[in-house]
Write a protein that holds these residues in place. Sequence first.
Motif, PDB file in Angstrom:
ATOM      1  N   LEU A  13       1.033  -1.198   0.168  1.00 40.97           N
ATOM      2  CA  LEU A  13      -0.158  -0.101   0.192  1.00 40.97           C
ATOM      3  C   LEU A  13       0.690   1.114  -0.008  1.00 40.97           C
ATOM      4  O   LEU A  13       0.729   2.297  -0.857  1.00 40.97           O
ATOM      5  N   GLU A  14       1.907   1.127   0.994  1.00 38.40           N
ATOM      6  CA  GLU A  14       2.835   2.362   0.867  1.00 38.40           C
ATOM      7  C   GLU A  14       3.352   2.784  -0.433  1.00 38.40           C
ATOM      8  O   GLU A  14       3.660   3.611  -0.910  1.00 38.40           O
ATOM      9  N   GLN A  15       4.114   1.585  -1.030  1.00 40.94           N
ATOM     10  CA  GLN A  15       4.741   1.613  -2.252  1.00 40.94           C
ATOM     11  C   GLN A  15       3.961   2.090  -3.394  1.00 40.94           C
ATOM     12  O   GLN A  15       4.416   3.059  -3.837  1.00 40.94           O
ATOM     13  N   MET A  62       2.196   5.717  -2.942  1.00 39.34           N
ATOM     14  CA  MET A  62       3.614   7.061  -2.941  1.00 39.34           C
ATOM     15  C   MET A  62       4.031   7.091  -4.436  1.00 39.34           C
ATOM     16  O   MET A  62       5.027   7.950  -4.620  1.00 39.34           O
ATOM     17  N   THR A  63       3.650   6.357  -5.397  1.00 38.68           N
ATOM     18  CA  THR A  63       4.332   6.170  -6.529  1.00 38.68           C
ATOM     19  C   THR A  63       3.734   7.321  -7.585  1.00 38.68           C
ATOM     20  O   THR A  63       2.548   7.669  -7.800  1.00 38.68           O
ATOM     21  N   LEU A 114      -0.275   8.667   4.411  1.00 31.58           N
ATOM     22  CA  LEU A 114       0.825   8.627   3.414  1.00 31.58           C
ATOM     23  C   LEU A 114       0.365   8.587   1.935  1.00 31.58           C
ATOM     24  O   LEU A 114       1.373   8.615   1.225  1.00 31.58           O
ATOM     25  N   GLY A 115      -0.675   8.595   1.720  1.00 29.13           N
ATOM     26  CA  GLY A 115      -1.387   8.607   0.590  1.00 29.13           C
ATOM     27  C   GLY A 115      -1.257   9.871  -0.490  1.00 29.13           C
ATOM     28  O   GLY A 115      -2.117  10.595  -0.227  1.00 29.13           O
ATOM     29  N   HIS A 116      -0.353   9.904  -1.354  1.00 28.24           N
ATOM     30  CA  HIS A 116      -0.373  10.796  -2.409  1.00 28.24           C
ATOM     31  C   HIS A 116      -1.572  10.532  -3.343  1.00 28.24           C
ATOM     32  O   HIS A 116      -2.132  11.289  -4.048  1.00 28.24           O
ATOM     33  N   ALA A 117      -1.552   9.196  -3.601  1.00 34.45           N
ATOM     34  CA  ALA A 117      -2.822   8.784  -4.545  1.00 34.45           C
ATOM     35  C   ALA A 117      -3.411   7.638  -4.070  1.00 34.45           C
ATOM     36  O   ALA A 117      -3.350   6.497  -4.552  1.00 34.45           O
ATOM     37  N   CYS A 118      -4.086   7.683  -3.090  1.00 29.53           N
ATOM     38  CA  CYS A 118      -5.003   6.380  -2.425  1.00 29.53           C
ATOM     39  C   CYS A 118      -6.031   6.244  -3.465  1.00 29.53           C
ATOM     40  O   CYS A 118      -6.517   4.970  -3.873  1.00 29.53           O
ATOM     41  N   ASP A 119      -6.514   7.235  -4.035  1.00 29.37           N
ATOM     42  CA  ASP A 119      -7.386   7.159  -5.108  1.00 29.37           C
ATOM     43  C   ASP A 119      -6.824   6.949  -6.613  1.00 29.37           C
ATOM     44  O   ASP A 119      -6.286   7.905  -6.983  1.00 29.37           O
ATOM     45  N   ALA A 167      -7.744  26.492   1.174  1.00 23.91           N
ATOM     46  CA  ALA A 167      -7.462  25.283   0.110  1.00 23.91           C
ATOM     47  C   ALA A 167      -6.178  25.017   0.468  1.00 23.91           C
ATOM     48  O   ALA A 167      -5.187  25.695  -0.423  1.00 23.91           O
ATOM     49  N   ALA A 168      -5.859  23.813   1.102  1.00 22.75           N
ATOM     50  CA  ALA A 168      -4.431  23.475   1.202  1.00 22.75           C
ATOM     51  C   ALA A 168      -4.340  21.936   0.593  1.00 22.75           C
ATOM     52  O   ALA A 168      -5.194  20.994   1.082  1.00 22.75           O
ATOM     53  N   PRO A 169      -3.628  21.671  -0.291  1.00 24.66           N
ATOM     54  CA  PRO A 169      -3.406  20.169  -0.672  1.00 24.66           C
ATOM     55  C   PRO A 169      -3.008  19.491   0.308  1.00 24.66           C
ATOM     56  O   PRO A 169      -2.174  19.923   1.048  1.00 24.66           O
ATOM     57  N   MET A 170      -3.448  18.285   0.449  1.00 29.56           N
ATOM     58  CA  MET A 170      -3.333  17.264   1.721  1.00 29.56           C
ATOM     59  C   MET A 170      -3.191  15.839   1.139  1.00 29.56           C
ATOM     60  O   MET A 170      -3.735  15.537   0.156  1.00 29.56           O
ATOM     61  N   PRO A 171      -2.379  15.027   1.810  1.00 28.43           N
ATOM     62  CA  PRO A 171      -2.505  13.442   1.480  1.00 28.43           C
ATOM     63  C   PRO A 171      -4.013  13.153   1.521  1.00 28.43           C
ATOM     64  O   PRO A 171      -4.672  13.486   2.445  1.00 28.43           O
ATOM     65  N   GLU A 172      -4.270  12.208   0.615  1.00 28.39           N
ATOM     66  CA  GLU A 172      -5.537  11.399   0.871  1.00 28.39           C
ATOM     67  C   GLU A 172      -5.413  10.437   1.944  1.00 28.39           C
ATOM     68  O   GLU A 172      -4.175  10.028   2.448  1.00 28.39           O
ATOM     69  N   THR A 173      -6.616  10.084   2.791  1.00 30.74           N
ATOM     70  CA  THR A 173      -6.439   9.459   3.837  1.00 30.74           C
ATOM     71  C   THR A 173      -7.556   8.154   3.756  1.00 30.74           C
ATOM     72  O   THR A 173      -8.824   8.427   3.260  1.00 30.74           O
TER      73      THR A 173
END
Length: 362
Positions: free
Chosen positions: A11-13, A16-17, A159-164, A314-320
């Motif tokens: 999931l982390e790998q 974060m890609t 840690l999700g740059h892109a969980c979606d 409006a602040a960009p944040m990691p997806e959770t």
Amino acid sequence: MANRSTERSWLEQLTMTPTAPGREDRVMAWVEGWVERRSDLILRRDKAGNTLIRIRGRRRGDPVIAVAHTDHPGFVVTGAEGRQLKVEFRGGVRPEYFPDARLEFFDGDDERYKATLVSYDPDEKKGEAQLDRMSQLEPGDIGRWMLRTRKGGDGLYHLGHACDDLAGATASLAALDRARSDPARSNFGVLLTRAEEVGMIGAIAACELGTIPAGARILSIECSRSFPDSPLGAGPIVRVGDAISVFDNELTNKLASAVAADGLDHQRKLMTGGGCEATAFTAYGHRATGLCLALGNYHNMGHLTEVEAGKGVAAPMPETISLDDFHGLVRLLGLSVAAFNHDWDVSESLAALYEREKGILA
């Protein structure tokens, strides 16, 4: 078979890609390496770059295919000169999140370059960014928001740059890894699509190109924006529909019944925050239902509810996502084959109820 710790590492790998619509090559390379380490799996890529992974050998029954997409909203370089970049944004993010945003770009050797977005036209989805230093970036390289990620002790994954939808892709692969040792689930497979964030283009291509196996029962997996009635931590969601359509009722009912009988914490919701690939599949005549994880900071939009109300920053944040929800989704996918092979028919119980109570109508 991997344990939860290993699945968490995947999931982390993957989340974060770096990825973007039409530029999913890093994710696909990770997946190819994952498949190559498992000789009992076979990978096939269609002309659109969608990737179908199945278990080798004889399979029992009609296929059950978990589908997740491998892109996420992001920036694509269209021009580079000195420290100046011309970029386009692919995907859906509100315009409030762009002014002076800090970004990070990646060249072909995965060298990272920090930058600031100095101009952006939300109608054209094009802008300019200034790099902090000289680079080797070229047209086609990608960028994303620069985010502050952190380890969470609250049961959430931060840690999700892109969980979606890379969390959905990870869960699909984890379920496939578990299915390898179970002959009863030999018909389980995974389809990883491209360019969902710009109109489900990869899913449509899979339908047009005949990528989906004949007779497939499809589980379309998403990470969907959480609302008060679909919170993080309440379990993975059996999704009965989206903002466009309602999914296959028989598959949905079979899956929901099996999950309830198993005792797995879950939710059953109509998630109307947007459309998903199940709509495309059903439009092309395939049988599909939906699963999803409740998602915080949808498309990296922090404080989104407040921003929509004109009050928040409006602040960009990691997806959770909830880690329990994630592991629950892996288990739910494992239940799907048996669920779809089980008869679901309430007509007999309804007929018995009628016979017992019809006197009230006299």
